[in-house]
Design an enzyme around this catalytic site. Structure first.
Site, PDB file in Angstrom:
ATOM      1  N   ALA A  47     -28.768 -25.978  67.078  1.00 14.93           N
ATOM      2  CA  ALA A  47     -28.633 -26.620  68.396  1.00 14.93           C
ATOM      3  C   ALA A  47     -29.027 -28.095  68.353  1.00 14.93           C
ATOM      4  CB  ALA A  47     -29.454 -25.870  69.443  1.00 14.93           C
ATOM      5  N   LYS A  48     -28.501 -28.782  67.350  1.00 15.71           N
ATOM      6  CA  LYS A  48     -28.738 -30.224  67.181  1.00 15.71           C
ATOM      7  C   LYS A  48     -30.209 -30.582  67.010  1.00 15.71           C
ATOM      8  CE  LYS A  48     -24.594 -31.528  69.785  1.00 15.71           C
ATOM      9  NZ  LYS A  48     -24.051 -32.316  70.913  1.00 15.71           N
ATOM     10  N   GLY A  49     -31.020 -29.602  66.648  1.00 13.87           N
ATOM     11  CA  GLY A  49     -32.429 -29.864  66.365  1.00 13.87           C
ATOM     12  C   GLY A  49     -33.327 -29.893  67.581  1.00 13.87           C
TER      13      GLY A  49
ATOM     14  N   LYS B  82     -36.651 -32.371  67.564  1.00  9.08           N
ATOM     15  CA  LYS B  82     -36.055 -33.493  68.283  1.00  9.08           C
ATOM     16  C   LYS B  82     -36.383 -33.392  69.769  1.00  9.08           C
ATOM     17  CE  LYS B  82     -32.322 -34.505  65.057  1.00  9.08           C
ATOM     18  NZ  LYS B  82     -30.851 -34.685  64.877  1.00  9.08           N
TER      19      LYS B  82
ATOM     20  N   TYR C 257     -13.680 -36.056  58.859  1.00  5.03           N
ATOM     21  CA  TYR C 257     -15.005 -36.658  58.699  1.00  5.03           C
ATOM     22  C   TYR C 257     -14.920 -37.961  57.905  1.00  5.03           C
ATOM     23  CZ  TYR C 257     -16.520 -31.866  59.869  1.00  5.03           C
ATOM     24  OH  TYR C 257     -16.693 -30.642  60.460  1.00  5.03           O
TER      25      TYR C 257
ATOM     26  N   LEU D 246     -34.223 -27.532  69.413  1.00  5.74           N
ATOM     27  CA  LEU D 246     -35.125 -26.386  69.454  1.00  5.74           C
ATOM     28  C   LEU D 246     -36.160 -26.470  68.337  1.00  5.74           C
ATOM     29  CD1 LEU D 246     -32.673 -23.447  70.273  1.00  5.74           C
ATOM     30  CD2 LEU D 246     -34.276 -24.602  71.806  1.00  5.74           C
TER      31      LEU D 246
ATOM     32  N   GLY E 243     -23.630 -25.227  64.467  1.00 11.70           N
ATOM     33  CA  GLY E 243     -24.537 -25.454  65.592  1.00 11.70           C
ATOM     34  C   GLY E 243     -25.674 -24.476  65.720  1.00 11.70           C
TER      35      GLY E 243
END
Length: 296
Positions: free
Chosen positions: A201-203, A208, A51, A205, A198
């Site tokens: 779910a990357k937002g 976003k 990272y 749900l 995760g």
């Protein structure tokens, strides 16, 4: 914050961990986020040498200065940056792991890591020497436990047979239920536990814009989001409870890029305690299950 005892260790980890990949490179902002997490009882910090080319680990090290005894640190190894910085190559060899750990320890300003995870892996990797490297590091006191980050059932099966780690890290959410088929059942029968990435779910749900995700179309993702919002409970709380209902899972590693997101996460965790198992079962019954198509 509830703590989970790991069978292969003598310490406990919180049900919610801070996924540090989302931290800003700015040291001050990063430190403020980490301090908010620690003050909220989220004391497992999940970082990696990959990272931000090590900046992430350095910022974590600065943030925990004077508080090391209050913190559990998990970092990852296996992705070696090329000398020209153009990208990285997969390197799970013993010699590299034994060298890379010292660089991570220096950046993190600590003498040991609580968890050191292989940051990927395939069934064709030299597992004998990879696992030997982690055992050497345990004997030297540079790590307390090791783990494997993988979504591949054949890798999980192989490592469980050779040397079960304290943690497996894998992706899991209502939009990615692939681990339910074989990974979770295997781990339930072992002394290993799961650190999930995760889980939100990357937002998509939450708040976003919806889009395609794995084998789900945008319309299907929208339908699943409506099911979650229609549960009558806080949507983020539902997603957290969805993961924590699985017995193989010890902790959810959730990324935050602001102090506000950490505060929202802590509040959602509190609210998740109010979400009954019956609600999660109903969601599972209504949301399709996907399976791994490869690496089985």
């Amino acid at each position: 914050m509830n703590k989970i005892q790991l069978p292969k260790t003598n310490f406990q980890i919180p049900e919610i961990s801070l996924g540090c990949m989302s931290l800003p490179e700015n040291t001050k902002e990063s430190m403020e986020i980490i301090h908010q997490a620690l003050d909220s009882g989220i004391n497992l910090l999940d970082t990696a040498d990959l990272y931000q080319k090590g900046i992430n680990e350095s910022n974590v090290g600065k943030a925990i200065a004077g508080r090391r005894d209050q913190v559990l640190i998990s970092s990852k190894v296996g992705n070696e940056w090329r000398p020209d910085g153009s990208g990285w190559d997969w390197n799970p060899k013993k010699a590299y792991i034994l060298k890379a750990v010292d660089e991570s320890l220096k950046r993190l300003q600590t003498d040991y890591l609580d968890f050191y995870l292989l940051h990927g892996g395939t069934i064709d990797d030299p597992w004998d020497e990879t696992l030997e490297a982690f055992e050497i590091l345990k004997e030297k006191g540079k790590i307390r436990a090791f783990g494997i980050s993988s979504i591949r059932p054949n890798v999980v099966r192989n490592v469980l047979k050779q040397n079960p780690p304290a943690l497996f890290m894998t992706q899991y959410s209502p939009l990615d239920r692939r681990p339910e088929e074989s990974i979770f059942p295997m781990i339930r029968e072992s002394e290993s536990r799961v650190l999930v990435r995760g889980s939100l779910a990357k937002g998509i749900l939450l708040d976003k814009p919806t889009k395609e995700y794995l084998n789900f179309s945008e319309a299907e993702v929208e339908e699943i989001r409506e099911i979650i919002y229609g549960s009558g409970f806080d949507p983020q709380a539902v997603l957290l409870r969805f993961g924590l209902e699985e017995p193989a899972i010890a902790s959810l590693s959730v990324g935050s890029s602001s102090v506000e997101q950490v505060s929202r996460l802590a509040k959602a965790y509190e609210l998740s305690q109010e979400v009954p198992s019956s609600t999660i079962k109903e969601l599972r019954d209504r949301i399709p299950v996907s399976k791994y198509g490869a690496h089985r």
